[in-house]
Motif scaffolding. Structure first.
Motif: not given
Length: 151
Positions: A87-91, A93-102, A128-135
């Motif tokens: 969900i974090e990555l989708y928000l 990649e697809a919806l343009g959220y900033k990483s600190d908002q997800v 994907p194999i990692v989320d926006p934070h590298g986890e």
């Protein structure tokens, strides 16, 4: 929603927190878990007793010793973590959220998405194999990158 039944969001949050803490120290003490979740230790103890007694048994808990996830508890925790990270990555990649908002949005949504939506998000993102934070994002079958065992 968990494919393992209708667990409360609270139980799912406990499983996720225990899983994350177990990566550093196992068993997880009640005080450490209470601190992470911002609950009173007595409340945490009560929930752990419930989770270790009800079916399915999700944790192994011993007073003054701590708690570890059962294999079922770990599978559920990894499913919730998978939902959260997809969900974090989708928000982003697809919806343009900033990483600190997800994070906060993902915390809400991780409990309620269907398996079909999870699958569609994963396909949309190219599995994907990692989320926006590298986890690492756990796989559908409960494996974590760099981990040969099930979740």
């Amino acid at each position: 929603m968990s494919k393992f039944g209708n667990l409360s969001h609270s139980i799912e949050d406990y499983l996720k927190a225990i899983y994350e803490l177990q990566q550093y120290n196992s068993p997880v003490t009640t005080n450490v878990l209470a601190n992470k979740m911002d609950y009173a230790p007595a409340s945490v103890t009560g929930m752990l007793k419930k989770m270790s007694a009800n079916s399915p048994v999700l944790v192994k808990y011993k007073s003054y010793k701590g708690v570890v996830l059962t294999s079922t508890g770990e599978k559920i925790a990894l499913e919730i973590i998978r939902h959260h990270r997809l969900i974090e990555l989708y928000l982003i990649e697809a919806l343009g959220y900033k990483s600190d908002q997800v994070h906060i949005e993902a915390e809400k949504l991780e409990h309620v998405i269907s398996e079909e939506l999870e699958d569609r998000i994963a396909v949309f993102l190219g599995d994907p194999i990692v989320d926006p934070h590298g986890e690492p994002i756990p796989t559908k079958d409960g494996r974590v990158s760099g981990n040969d065992e099930l979740g």
